[in-house]
Motif scaffolding. Sequence first.
Motif, PDB file in Angstrom:
ATOM      1  N   SER A   1     -12.100  13.761   5.156  1.00  0.00           N
ATOM      2  CA  SER A   1     -11.157  13.345   4.052  1.00  0.00           C
ATOM      3  C   SER A   1      -9.732  13.339   4.898  1.00  0.00           C
ATOM      4  N   ALA A   2      -9.435  14.172   5.275  1.00  0.00           N
ATOM      5  CA  ALA A   2      -8.084  14.213   6.303  1.00  0.00           C
ATOM      6  C   ALA A   2      -8.125  13.007   7.302  1.00  0.00           C
ATOM      7  N   TYR A   3      -9.081  12.949   8.011  1.00  0.00           N
ATOM      8  CA  TYR A   3      -9.306  11.900   9.163  1.00  0.00           C
ATOM      9  C   TYR A   3      -9.502  10.250   8.810  1.00  0.00           C
ATOM     10  N   LEU A   4     -10.743  10.293   7.799  1.00  0.00           N
ATOM     11  CA  LEU A   4     -11.120   8.922   7.636  1.00  0.00           C
ATOM     12  C   LEU A   4     -10.118   8.469   6.458  1.00  0.00           C
ATOM     13  N   HIS A   5     -10.270   9.177   5.310  1.00  0.00           N
ATOM     14  CA  HIS A   5      -9.748   8.769   3.980  1.00  0.00           C
ATOM     15  C   HIS A   5      -8.389   9.240   3.668  1.00  0.00           C
ATOM     16  N   SER A   6      -7.653   9.408   4.751  1.00  0.00           N
ATOM     17  CA  SER A   6      -6.184   9.474   4.434  1.00  0.00           C
ATOM     18  C   SER A   6      -5.388   9.080   5.883  1.00  0.00           C
ATOM     19  N   ALA A   7      -5.950   9.373   6.957  1.00  0.00           N
ATOM     20  CA  ALA A   7      -5.072   8.992   8.118  1.00  0.00           C
ATOM     21  C   ALA A   7      -5.299   7.675   8.500  1.00  0.00           C
ATOM     22  N   THR A   8      -6.636   7.321   8.846  1.00  0.00           N
ATOM     23  CA  THR A   8      -6.946   6.300   9.563  1.00  0.00           C
ATOM     24  C   THR A   8      -7.653   5.231   8.883  1.00  0.00           C
ATOM     25  N   MET A   9      -8.863   5.273   8.409  1.00  0.00           N
ATOM     26  CA  MET A   9      -9.634   4.527   8.149  1.00  0.00           C
ATOM     27  C   MET A   9      -9.426   3.466   6.968  1.00  0.00           C
ATOM     28  N   VAL A  10      -8.470   4.357   6.132  1.00  0.00           N
ATOM     29  CA  VAL A  10      -7.954   3.578   4.965  1.00  0.00           C
ATOM     30  C   VAL A  10      -6.703   2.728   5.279  1.00  0.00           C
ATOM     31  N   LYS A  11      -6.085   3.071   6.391  1.00  0.00           N
ATOM     32  CA  LYS A  11      -5.177   2.443   6.810  1.00  0.00           C
ATOM     33  C   LYS A  11      -5.504   1.048   7.596  1.00  0.00           C
ATOM     34  N   ALA A  12      -6.771   1.014   7.751  1.00  0.00           N
ATOM     35  CA  ALA A  12      -7.338  -0.206   8.372  1.00  0.00           C
ATOM     36  C   ALA A  12      -6.785  -1.784   7.687  1.00  0.00           C
ATOM     37  N   GLY A  13      -6.766  -1.344   6.233  1.00  0.00           N
ATOM     38  CA  GLY A  13      -6.620  -2.618   5.770  1.00  0.00           C
ATOM     39  C   GLY A  13      -5.031  -2.826   5.994  1.00  0.00           C
ATOM     40  N   LEU A  14      -4.113  -1.829   6.083  1.00  0.00           N
ATOM     41  CA  LEU A  14      -2.654  -2.250   6.300  1.00  0.00           C
ATOM     42  C   LEU A  14      -2.667  -2.634   7.889  1.00  0.00           C
ATOM     43  N   TYR A  15      -3.479  -2.323   8.505  1.00  0.00           N
ATOM     44  CA  TYR A  15      -3.356  -2.743  10.015  1.00  0.00           C
ATOM     45  C   TYR A  15      -3.674  -4.299   9.900  1.00  0.00           C
ATOM     46  N   LEU A  16      -4.855  -4.649   9.236  1.00  0.00           N
ATOM     47  CA  LEU A  16      -5.376  -6.025   9.245  1.00  0.00           C
ATOM     48  C   LEU A  16      -4.163  -6.896   8.276  1.00  0.00           C
ATOM     49  N   VAL A  17      -3.582  -6.415   7.391  1.00  0.00           N
ATOM     50  CA  VAL A  17      -2.115  -7.278   6.699  1.00  0.00           C
ATOM     51  C   VAL A  17      -1.160  -7.207   7.594  1.00  0.00           C
ATOM     52  N   ALA A  18      -0.889  -6.148   8.422  1.00  0.00           N
ATOM     53  CA  ALA A  18       0.258  -6.181   9.654  1.00  0.00           C
ATOM     54  C   ALA A  18      -0.211  -7.442  10.640  1.00  0.00           C
ATOM     55  N   ARG A  19      -1.533  -7.174  11.082  1.00  0.00           N
ATOM     56  CA  ARG A  19      -1.906  -8.080  12.009  1.00  0.00           C
ATOM     57  C   ARG A  19      -1.790  -9.535  11.977  1.00  0.00           C
ATOM     58  N   LEU A  20      -2.241  -9.634  10.687  1.00  0.00           N
ATOM     59  CA  LEU A  20      -2.314 -11.093  10.256  1.00  0.00           C
ATOM     60  C   LEU A  20      -1.129 -11.740   9.522  1.00  0.00           C
ATOM     61  N   SER A  21       0.101 -10.806   9.555  1.00  0.00           N
ATOM     62  CA  SER A  21       1.108 -11.247   9.005  1.00  0.00           C
ATOM     63  C   SER A  21       1.786 -12.383   9.382  1.00  0.00           C
ATOM     64  N   PRO A  22       1.840 -12.500  10.908  1.00  0.00           N
ATOM     65  CA  PRO A  22       2.310 -13.721  11.632  1.00  0.00           C
ATOM     66  C   PRO A  22       1.516 -15.040  11.061  1.00  0.00           C
ATOM     67  N   VAL A  23       0.241 -14.875  10.717  1.00  0.00           N
ATOM     68  CA  VAL A  23      -0.456 -16.022  10.182  1.00  0.00           C
ATOM     69  C   VAL A  23       0.179 -16.571   8.951  1.00  0.00           C
ATOM     70  N   PHE A  24      -0.067 -15.455   8.043  1.00  0.00           N
ATOM     71  CA  PHE A  24       0.256 -15.851   6.657  1.00  0.00           C
ATOM     72  C   PHE A  24       1.457 -15.587   5.945  1.00  0.00           C
ATOM     73  N   SER A  25       2.352 -15.015   6.560  1.00  0.00           N
ATOM     74  CA  SER A  25       3.657 -14.488   5.911  1.00  0.00           C
ATOM     75  C   SER A  25       4.403 -15.823   6.007  1.00  0.00           C
ATOM     76  N   GLY A  26       5.206 -15.968   5.003  1.00  0.00           N
ATOM     77  CA  GLY A  26       6.042 -17.373   4.762  1.00  0.00           C
ATOM     78  C   GLY A  26       5.252 -18.081   3.481  1.00  0.00           C
ATOM     79  N   ASP A  27       4.154 -17.572   3.359  1.00  0.00           N
ATOM     80  CA  ASP A  27       3.295 -18.429   2.144  1.00  0.00           C
ATOM     81  C   ASP A  27       3.747 -17.317   0.948  1.00  0.00           C
ATOM     82  N   ALA A  28       4.029 -17.892  -0.281  1.00  0.00           N
ATOM     83  CA  ALA A  28       4.325 -17.346  -1.355  1.00  0.00           C
ATOM     84  C   ALA A  28       3.203 -16.470  -2.048  1.00  0.00           C
ATOM     85  N   LEU A  29       2.061 -17.151  -1.843  1.00  0.00           N
ATOM     86  CA  LEU A  29       1.020 -16.086  -2.299  1.00  0.00           C
ATOM     87  C   LEU A  29       0.761 -15.007  -1.561  1.00  0.00           C
ATOM     88  N   TRP A  30       1.025 -14.967  -0.364  1.00  0.00           N
ATOM     89  CA  TRP A  30       0.555 -13.861   0.506  1.00  0.00           C
ATOM     90  C   TRP A  30       1.625 -12.942   0.034  1.00  0.00           C
TER      91      TRP A  30
END
Lengths: 120, 97, 109, 112, 965, 529
Positions: E244-273
């Motif tokens: 729980s400490a590792y996956l479900h709080s520190a790392t895995m659940v942050k993969a979604g954040l990583y993805l959003v951050a990673r693809l920000s250059p692609v999508f940011s600037g769009d209102a929907l995003w």
Amino acid sequence: MLKMIGEMAIGAVVLLGACIGAISAFGLIRLPDIYLRSHAATKSATVGVLLILAAAFLYFLLYLDHVSVKLLLGIVFVFLTAPVAGHLTGRAAYRSGVSLWKGSVRDDLKQEDSSAQGPL
Amino acid sequence: MMSNLLLLSLAVLAAAILGCLYRLLKGPTVPDRIAALDTIGVLLLSMIAVLCMLFRTTAYLDIILVIGILTFIGTTALTRYIERGVIIEDGDAEDDR
Amino acid sequence: MKKLYATAKLLALFVKELFISSYAVILHIIRPRLAVRPGIFALETELESDWEITLLSCLICLTPGTLTLDVARDSRTLFIHAMDIGDAGLLSQQIKGSFEKAIMEVTRP
Amino acid sequence: MELYMSLAIGVLFTVGVYLILSKSLLRIILGTSLMTHGIHLLLLTMSRLKRGAPPLLGEEAEAYGDPLPQALILTSIVISFGVTSLYLILAYKAYRKLGTDNMELLRGEEDE
Amino acid sequence: MTHLHMAILLPFLLAAACRLLQKLLSRVHAGWLIIPAPALLFIYFVTRIPSVQEGHAISGRIPWIPSLGIDFTVYLDGLSLLFALLISGIGTLVVLYSIYYLDKRKELVGLFYIYLLLFMGAMLGVVLSDNMIVLYAFWELTSISSFLLIAFWHNREKSRYGALKSMVITVFGGLAMLAGFVLLYVMTGTFSIRAIIGDLSAIMGDGLFAPAMLLILLGAFTKSAQFPFHIWLPDAMEAPTPVSAYLHSATMVKAGLYLVARLSPVFSGDALWFWSVSLAGMVTLIYGSYRAMKQTDLKAMLAYSTISQLGLMMSLLGLGSASAFYSVGSQSLLYTAATMAAVFHLINHAVFKGALFMVVGIVDHETGTRDIRRLGGLMSFMPLTFSIALIGSFSMAGLPPFNGFLSKEMFFTAVLNITGMDKLNMESFAILFPVAAWIASIFTFVYSMLLLFRTFLGRKQPDKLDRKPREAPVGMLLPPIALAVLAILFGLFPNLLSYSIIEPAMAAIHPGQLVPGEHFVVTISHWHGWTTEIFMTIGVVLAGTILYKLHARLSAIREPLWTRRLTLNRTYDEGLRLLDTGSRRLTNRYMTGSIRHYLIYIFVFLIAAIGWTIFRTVDLAALHLADFAPMSLFEAVSMIVLILSVIAVPFASSRMIAIILTGTAGYMVTLFFVIFRAPDLALTQIIVETVSVTLFLLCFNHLPELKREAAALRFKLSNLLIAVGVGAAMTLLALIASSERSFESISHFFLESSYKLAGGKNVVNVILVDFRGFDTMLEILVLGIAAFGICALIRLQPGTSDKQALPANEQDNGRGKRSRTSNLAVRSNDVILKTIAKAAIVIILLFSLYMLNTGHNNPGGGFIGALMAAAALILLAMAYGRRTLRKVIPIDYRVLTALGLSVAILTGIGSFLFDAPFLSHTFGYFDIPLLGTTELATAMLFDLGVYMTVVGMTMTIILTIGRDK
Amino acid sequence: MNNLLVLPLLIPLSTGVILLFLKNKMIAQRWISALGMVLNLASACLILYQVKAEGIQTLHMGGWLPPYGIVFVADMFAALLLLMTSVVSIGCLCCAFGTVGGARERNYFYPFLQFLLVGVSGSFLTGDLFNLFVCFEVMLISSYALLVLGGTRLQLRETLKYMLINIVSSTLFVAAVAYLYGTVGTLNMADLSLRVAEAGQEGVLNVIAILFLVVFAIKAGLFLFFWLPGSYSAPPAVVTALFGALLTKVGLYALIRTFTLIFYHEPAAAHSWIGWMAGATMILGALGAVAYSDIGRILNYNVIISVGLIAFGLAASTEESLNGVVFYLLHDMAAKALLFILGGIIVGLSGTRRLQEMGGLMKRCPPIGWMFFLTALAIAGIPPLSGFAGKLLLIQGGLRAGYYGLSAVSLLTSLIVLYSLLRLFMAAFWGEAKAQPASLPPSSGFALMPAAAAAAVSTSTRRAPASASTSARAITLAPVRKRLVLASGALLLIVISMGIGSEWVYSFTAEAGETLMNPAIYIDAVLKE
Ligand code: NA
Ligand code: NA
């Protein structure tokens, strides 16, 4: 002319054979029990078919110069097997218990059977 | 002329077959039906012969013999069956020569 | 040679019987009222070999009006169904006199 | 002729399908064999019923019937013969074992 | 193969070797064998900091499926490095912690570490991959390893439930994300994220842009437990606490954040995003923190807390994307503050939440419960643990001087900044952000305090505990202490991270906001003066304290019924149940097991499809019916007989009549074969029909008599309707097909070359044995298989007795009559049959051989000949019995079948010897004494094979059936 | 002319015939079957090699040139399917040894297996439409025999239904061939393609195309799959494995071949039908897979789902999706065979087919558990296993062709596939072992090992003290279990390496897809010698 008469004759024989066949079929319908029907079926049909096959053999021989061994073989075969078929049908009927027509007058086989029943 | 005769014969034969069909369907006993079948076979075979003449071909002559053979074997088989309940028995009973 | 003659005679006899009785049977069939007295009668035969008995039975079968229903196990007696039995004894005699004799002429020396 | 043949084929198929949809195993099998007759006639009809001579080159003729569909029909007859035999025996065995020839009773949800 | 690749592969290799290592060193806890890996990785990634800070990203490529644009391309920039450090750093601590947490005598620790290593590798793969497909692969692997870890104690029902739930939801998201990736690929032709960022022109304005974005967000939101997909996370707490400490709080659940951050250059600037990311985050933040307050289980509380914190970071990333609406400049940089907060909080959250999870694990481990209603006053038993908990909770609550305070202040700054945004109609909505943030912070404060005080302060309740609580072992305390120290360290010296980690990460998220060569300037300080933010914090503490005091009373009020009924968990459970029962009901509805129903579906579909297509594409008025051949009277009569007999079949009242009528139809078909000049067909059909009818009669004599189908009219009518439909379709098609003939058939070839090239005059036979001999070979194979199938069917009977299966009427089917007849049969004399049979057999056999021989030029051939031979054999068997047959002709018919097949095959193979194609035939004319000039063709040899097979198979069938009594 | 092409048909044919001579010599039968299969594999490899090196290979049966004679054509598509067929059949054969039971073995089980392969290979290779029908029949009649072999009530009942459906569809097949022959007057597929192109696929040809669609849809289980779940759950799992891996694939192959080679002109007509049917198949299949708790049914509905997925690729008919079709077909053959074998082992081990009654197998047979887990992932299309690349291509193609709805459906069904299989995995392998029924009821079918054998196996794994009789059985069954694990392991290895080595596989499938996309390549190879 001759050919025409010959053809006519053959045609007539064929028609005769067909008629005999038809009569035997009529007998098959009309006669009252299987044993009597067997008479009509086996015999009249045999005669009819023999006439027709013979006519056909002649026809091919005379007009197509074709000696049909198959046809001869067929005639022999029909001739050979027709009586056996009649015999088998009749016997099967009797053995499976089909009773004779009420107008029948005599049954020797029944006595034979019942006499043989005991000691066997 | 001849072909007319042949056609007429065909018609007569066909009528005969229809008659046998009546017996075939009506029965009332199985041997009746067998007899009817047997007759149909023979009539059919005659019909083929007539057709051969009509078409002036020998191509169908084999069928005549074939029908003859089948009719015979069929009749034998069926009568055996109603008589004994089996078509092919294991072997001869000793006392039956 | 004699055999051949006997065979021919048998054949002729058969063809004659065939057509005569055919005619009789056909008459029976197409007559408006059925006037027959059918029945089964036993026929003692003197023939012995399989071929002889078979031949006789077949001839009886082929001859319209009569039909071999069964052969007794000892092959001595044929049971024959006749379309119009009239006098059974007479019929037996007819068959024995014609077919049986003709067959014996063919098969026996 | 093609018109009437087509009608006959239609009748064969209609009755065949009707029988196949019934409950009794026997009717079903008869239905399949009627349908089989139907396709054989169909193949024949599709070969343009031009009434040439039989495709036997020995017989002198100006035109011959189309031999190919005939060969196909032959193959099909033989195959359906094999299949039908097997099906018949199967039906027979199934009846002996399952105790019914009513296909509607052979749904078989109960023992799964 | 670069070092980065090796870094990713290292955990996998170790996982593969784990079993072996464990065997070699069985006395050591497997954790000690594992721990060097994350430690090593951490050191490696730390050494990469300088070069990344310089802006030198590291990359490498191993081709995987280059044809599909899928390569194992790794790329280490600031963002990846941040995550890699988290993964390896926290990973090291978690492994250390787990060594004391999991007892190697009681648990399958080997398996645990394999799963954990799989996860570690997969997570590194996610953050280091540049290729979207590879990223997806690792992404799913994290879901799978999470599944396995949650269900580590798989005997517990709840573990399995939680595992499946997390799997279903995250894989669902993963698949959506994959669809988004593929849409991006369809637009750009590449799976490389960098390549897409490098050329955004391809996707701008594309209709697929928005769908792709939403799909990818779906992936991110499910993984990062955003509302309403968060429901899996609380149930994932069934996993062992280190997980729980590792996956479900520190790392895995942050993969979604990583993805959003990673693809920000692609999508940011769009209102929907902007809207979807920031709002989803905000909602999750409030919802999660509110729910966390309501929990009584410490882990559940942490789970909801994690959800809420993830929402916080998500919304920050969304707010940060506002910078993309502005050109490079100070205003654009204003909004990047949100991103900065997100990155900083990412680290802080990992630190304090990791520590708290470990604390909870210790409490659970030492007291046997996590229920705050049973806990209390633990401070005196475990002072060290309490200290750690204090640091973690205060940090989480956003109190100075801990790191959480700083990131919370930055969060307030970010939401306040956004009120100044002058795009996207922000004026009317913007005030919602600070208000929501403030409320959520109050909730956060409250649950943090609850967590701390309810556990460690207050009344001691040792009677409610399973065992006497005491301080945890040192090894177990070490990792949380390390994290607590970090929390203080980052709180006091936040700029430790600014230059090395945060700036490069921000550069990766906002590449467009920087002039090349520059970098973000991040300085974090504690005091900015009396700003709005500090007042907000004071408000939080005040309101939070009041709420905390009220909490006991508030929670006494039970939640209203409707909220309990409408919870999302219920929705998930009910949804699955509905899927289960609904699908069962639906499937059972049409999968009735009734063959009739299935056939009806098929026929209805056939009618519909054909009818529709005819209606759509064929002009029925244009049929040329006039071209058809005429019909003679004789043919008409035959056809009428055919049709009548066929129509009569359904009306037949007995099976005998039904079979005979069908047979009649078959014989009429034969007649048509004659009429249409097909002698071979007629021959074959008539034989086959006879045999079939006989078989029918034989088999069905055992079946019950046909009963009138006692069926409803509806049943019959629907059958009739469908039947007529199929018949009509067939007729129509036949008419259309025969009137639309556009080509000459290929048959002319057969007619021309049958005699010249194949040496046979019977063209049909030549086609069968030569032109299409291959068909025939397979056809006899079908027959052979049928024969052997029948044998097997009859011989192979399972041992069960089936007496009861037979209906009563069958069992004594005419027993009495039968016994009488058989009694009589014994005394029959078959002399007539036997004698005539001899002659007949000779004739039939002769005919059979003739057929075989003449087939090539005349009607006939192997098949018909064989059936005739079989007929002769059957006659023999009928007249003389099976034993005699066996004595006269001592052949095993099954072997004969096989032999026939062999002959046919060998004839085909024979052509190999002459390097000719398979089944090539040759023929020639030979002078043979007595016979004169005779034609010999190898095709005839083939036909002999057919002959043997068919004889064998027919006899096999007949004799087998005959024996089965 | 390349006589090599007839080998994949000739080898099983000859093997089968030889086996017929070896009545009761079971050991010899097994060895010869295995030898035949290995030779078959070798020939398939050779053909693949030749096709890769020299392009499409043809063989004119009897030396008669197309379009008059029957021609065998091996393009890359056919060659790949042949190879996978031989691989899968080896796997299944190994599992059959000792598990199908002596009674089946003595009653021609192995010959039927070989003859089934004859039909399958012939169907893949033939370039003649009517010969395709004949090959189908060889395959089907063998399948009837294999299905009913054993003669339990369940088998008899389901075989009745299966045969009836297939008889109907075969009848329709011949009817379709008749109509087509009547319209264009030829049977060779390449020639048909030319003539259909010349006549234009309007009017009657469109209707005939639909008729073919219906026929092959029945055979493939595309939308008209109703017969499949019942009949596939009757025989032992090895047989179902073969059926699931091969038979529906042959139907799909025929569908793909006809609609890429002959009826490719009017995608609006037939292809949109295929699309709708594919969608319905996937949805209904997915619902079926979650509806039941009977392991046989779950797996059978999984077969149906994959049929829908492959048909979806055919409906889209872009180069990408056709590549995907080939790739996915190959994957699915191996994976489905593996899945069924594992399913059979599960049923054998737990002595029941119901999920509720299973549990705890992970402790008894961990390798089987992990293999099942990996197979489930592969079938759900999780990278880097074999299902992924094909699925990716299918979805790419679908999205590119604008089939958004179908793409979504196919992704969602992946999820349901995973859900259903993982549920099965969790129920069977995790949790506590349930009390086991002593033996399977005789009517249940599908078990790969009888329960008694399974019990013995588990005893042998646990090394628990056992009574003399059990340990004796354990000794005889240990090799069976080892062989089962080995065979499924080998298949799994193929599944995994097909995934990891996707690039290599793709180099083949891409060529197959190209040929499918451009019928001219095929036609030129067949007609222009
Ligand atoms: Na007669
Ligand atoms: Na022939």
